[in-house]
Design a protein around this motif. Structure first.
Motif, PDB file in Angstrom:
ATOM      1  N   ILE A  72       0.870  -1.164   0.000  1.00  0.00           N
ATOM      2  CA  ILE A  72       0.000   0.000   0.000  1.00  0.00           C
ATOM      3  C   ILE A  72       0.912   1.220   0.000  1.00  0.00           C
ATOM      4  N   ALA A  73       0.715   2.101  -0.980  1.00  0.00           N
ATOM      5  CA  ALA A  73       1.521   3.319  -1.090  1.00  0.00           C
ATOM      6  C   ALA A  73       0.698   4.512  -0.625  1.00  0.00           C
ATOM      7  N   LEU A  74       1.365   5.424   0.057  1.00  0.00           N
ATOM      8  CA  LEU A  74       0.734   6.655   0.526  1.00  0.00           C
ATOM      9  C   LEU A  74       1.458   7.841  -0.099  1.00  0.00           C
ATOM     10  N   ARG A  75       0.698   8.863  -0.485  1.00  0.00           N
ATOM     11  CA  ARG A  75       1.312  10.094  -0.998  1.00  0.00           C
ATOM     12  C   ARG A  75       0.975  11.230  -0.046  1.00  0.00           C
ATOM     13  N   LEU A  76       1.996  11.989   0.323  1.00  0.00           N
ATOM     14  CA  LEU A  76       1.803  13.063   1.279  1.00  0.00           C
ATOM     15  C   LEU A  76       1.393  14.353   0.599  1.00  0.00           C
ATOM     16  N   VAL A 145      -7.636  -3.643   4.561  1.00  0.00           N
ATOM     17  CA  VAL A 145      -7.538  -3.886   3.121  1.00  0.00           C
ATOM     18  C   VAL A 145      -6.883  -5.241   2.874  1.00  0.00           C
ATOM     19  N   GLU A 146      -7.515  -6.030   2.007  1.00  0.00           N
ATOM     20  CA  GLU A 146      -6.956  -7.340   1.670  1.00  0.00           C
ATOM     21  C   GLU A 146      -6.305  -7.281   0.305  1.00  0.00           C
ATOM     22  N   VAL A 147      -5.210  -8.014   0.159  1.00  0.00           N
ATOM     23  CA  VAL A 147      -4.485  -8.057  -1.109  1.00  0.00           C
ATOM     24  C   VAL A 147      -4.276  -9.511  -1.509  1.00  0.00           C
ATOM     25  N   GLU A 148      -4.385  -9.744  -2.805  1.00  0.00           N
ATOM     26  CA  GLU A 148      -4.144 -11.075  -3.335  1.00  0.00           C
ATOM     27  C   GLU A 148      -3.145 -10.930  -4.480  1.00  0.00           C
ATOM     28  N   ILE A 151      -0.088 -14.626 -10.197  1.00  0.00           N
ATOM     29  CA  ILE A 151       0.834 -14.751 -11.322  1.00  0.00           C
ATOM     30  C   ILE A 151       0.117 -15.584 -12.375  1.00  0.00           C
ATOM     31  N   ASP A 152      -0.081 -14.988 -13.537  1.00  0.00           N
ATOM     32  CA  ASP A 152      -0.793 -15.665 -14.624  1.00  0.00           C
ATOM     33  C   ASP A 152      -2.131 -16.233 -14.158  1.00  0.00           C
ATOM     34  N   GLY A 153      -2.849 -15.460 -13.345  1.00  0.00           N
ATOM     35  CA  GLY A 153      -4.171 -15.862 -12.894  1.00  0.00           C
ATOM     36  C   GLY A 153      -4.198 -16.776 -11.689  1.00  0.00           C
ATOM     37  N   GLN A 154      -3.052 -17.257 -11.260  1.00  0.00           N
ATOM     38  CA  GLN A 154      -2.986 -18.162 -10.109  1.00  0.00           C
ATOM     39  C   GLN A 154      -2.608 -17.387  -8.850  1.00  0.00           C
ATOM     40  N   THR A 155      -3.402 -17.523  -7.796  1.00  0.00           N
ATOM     41  CA  THR A 155      -3.096 -16.858  -6.530  1.00  0.00           C
ATOM     42  C   THR A 155      -1.881 -17.519  -5.890  1.00  0.00           C
ATOM     43  N   VAL A 156      -0.882 -16.705  -5.590  1.00  0.00           N
ATOM     44  CA  VAL A 156       0.338 -17.228  -4.969  1.00  0.00           C
ATOM     45  C   VAL A 156       0.491 -16.792  -3.512  1.00  0.00           C
ATOM     46  N   ASP A 157      -0.226 -15.729  -3.123  1.00  0.00           N
ATOM     47  CA  ASP A 157      -0.145 -15.307  -1.725  1.00  0.00           C
ATOM     48  C   ASP A 157      -1.237 -14.285  -1.437  1.00  0.00           C
ATOM     49  N   ARG A 158      -1.524 -14.120  -0.146  1.00  0.00           N
ATOM     50  CA  ARG A 158      -2.508 -13.140   0.307  1.00  0.00           C
ATOM     51  C   ARG A 158      -1.940 -12.389   1.499  1.00  0.00           C
ATOM     52  N   GLY A 159      -2.446 -11.189   1.697  1.00  0.00           N
ATOM     53  CA  GLY A 159      -2.040 -10.406   2.858  1.00  0.00           C
ATOM     54  C   GLY A 159      -3.092  -9.379   3.177  1.00  0.00           C
ATOM     55  N   ARG A 160      -2.819  -8.602   4.225  1.00  0.00           N
ATOM     56  CA  ARG A 160      -3.726  -7.532   4.648  1.00  0.00           C
ATOM     57  C   ARG A 160      -2.910  -6.305   4.994  1.00  0.00           C
ATOM     58  N   GLY A 161      -3.542  -5.157   4.936  1.00  0.00           N
ATOM     59  CA  GLY A 161      -2.868  -3.922   5.316  1.00  0.00           C
ATOM     60  C   GLY A 161      -2.295  -3.979   6.719  1.00  0.00           C
ATOM     61  N   ALA A 162      -2.962  -4.723   7.599  1.00  0.00           N
ATOM     62  CA  ALA A 162      -2.503  -4.845   8.988  1.00  0.00           C
ATOM     63  C   ALA A 162      -1.143  -5.536   9.085  1.00  0.00           C
ATOM     64  N   ASP A 163      -0.714  -6.225   8.010  1.00  0.00           N
ATOM     65  CA  ASP A 163       0.603  -6.870   8.037  1.00  0.00           C
ATOM     66  C   ASP A 163       1.738  -5.852   8.085  1.00  0.00           C
ATOM     67  N   ALA A 164       1.462  -4.605   7.743  1.00  0.00           N
ATOM     68  CA  ALA A 164       2.468  -3.540   7.802  1.00  0.00           C
ATOM     69  C   ALA A 164       2.348  -2.821   9.145  1.00  0.00           C
TER      70      ALA A 164
END
Length: 197
Positions: A72-76, A145-148, A151-164
């Motif tokens: 997740i990128a933030l701009r100030l 926020v959830e992220v998936e 690669i080429d349509g195959q899910t390789v990993d998942r995460g959430r904003g809370a992981d940062a």
């Protein structure tokens, strides 16, 4: 650690590219454990790191063993200075939030290094691309926020904003405090990659 950041800064000066922001490394507890690192760090993003602008692509020939991290990128919208920030105080400095992918790479074999090695290597930064900017609103809950990653349509990993660090805003607060100890601030207009999810 101060020597490592001095090496990072000297290398960036030699390259002569203007800074456009920061990338945070090891904001995820899982990544810190995997890499045997005990705290977050930061690198500096330059215009040369920005991908996807005017057809700018990454030259794989200059990379050693690249990896991709969703972030997740933030701009100030205005400068963020000083220590002791929390979600609310950081939020008042934001202009936009964006999905991002960071390309990381390192000169160290098998991704084996110490924290100071990684800092001197600009926190393994090799490039980044951001998606469309969403104007910042106070009510955004980036921790949820959830992220998936696919690669080429195959899910390789998942995460959430809370992981940062529990919330990307807290990761930005950490950066502001860490820079403040060195007499620095996060400037207006800076893009901050808040750490791999």
């Amino acid at each position: 650690m101060s020597d490592a950041y001095a090496i990072q800064a000297a290398t960036l000066r030699r390259r002569g590219m203007p800074a456009v922001g920061f990338k945070l490394g090891y904001t995820s507890a899982a990544m810190r454990a995997q890499m045997n690192i005990d705290q977050p760090n930061f690198g500096v993003l330059t215009e040369a790191h920005r991908l996807g602008v005017d057809g700018h692509t990454i030259d794989r020939g200059r990379l050693i063993h690249p990896r991709v991290e969703p972030e997740i990128a933030l701009r100030l919208g205005r400068e963020l200075a000083g220590a002791g920030h929390d979600r609310a105080s950081v939020s008042r400095h934001l202009d936009a939030v964006m999905p991002a992918l960071e390309v990381v790479d390192t000169r160290y074999p098998d991704y084996r290094f110490t924290l100071v090695d990684n800092i001197a290597d600009n926190s393994s930064s090799a490039g980044f691309v951001t998606g469309p900017a969403l104007p910042w609103q106070e009510g955004f809950d980036l921790g949820a926020v959830e992220v998936e990653l696919r690669i080429d349509g195959q899910t390789v990993d998942r995460g959430r904003g809370a992981d940062a660090m529990g919330d990307p805003l807290l990761a930005l607060a950490w950066l502001a405090g860490f820079l403040a100890e060195r007499g620095l601030a996060v400037p207006a207009g800076a893009v901050v990659l808040t750490g791999g999810l």
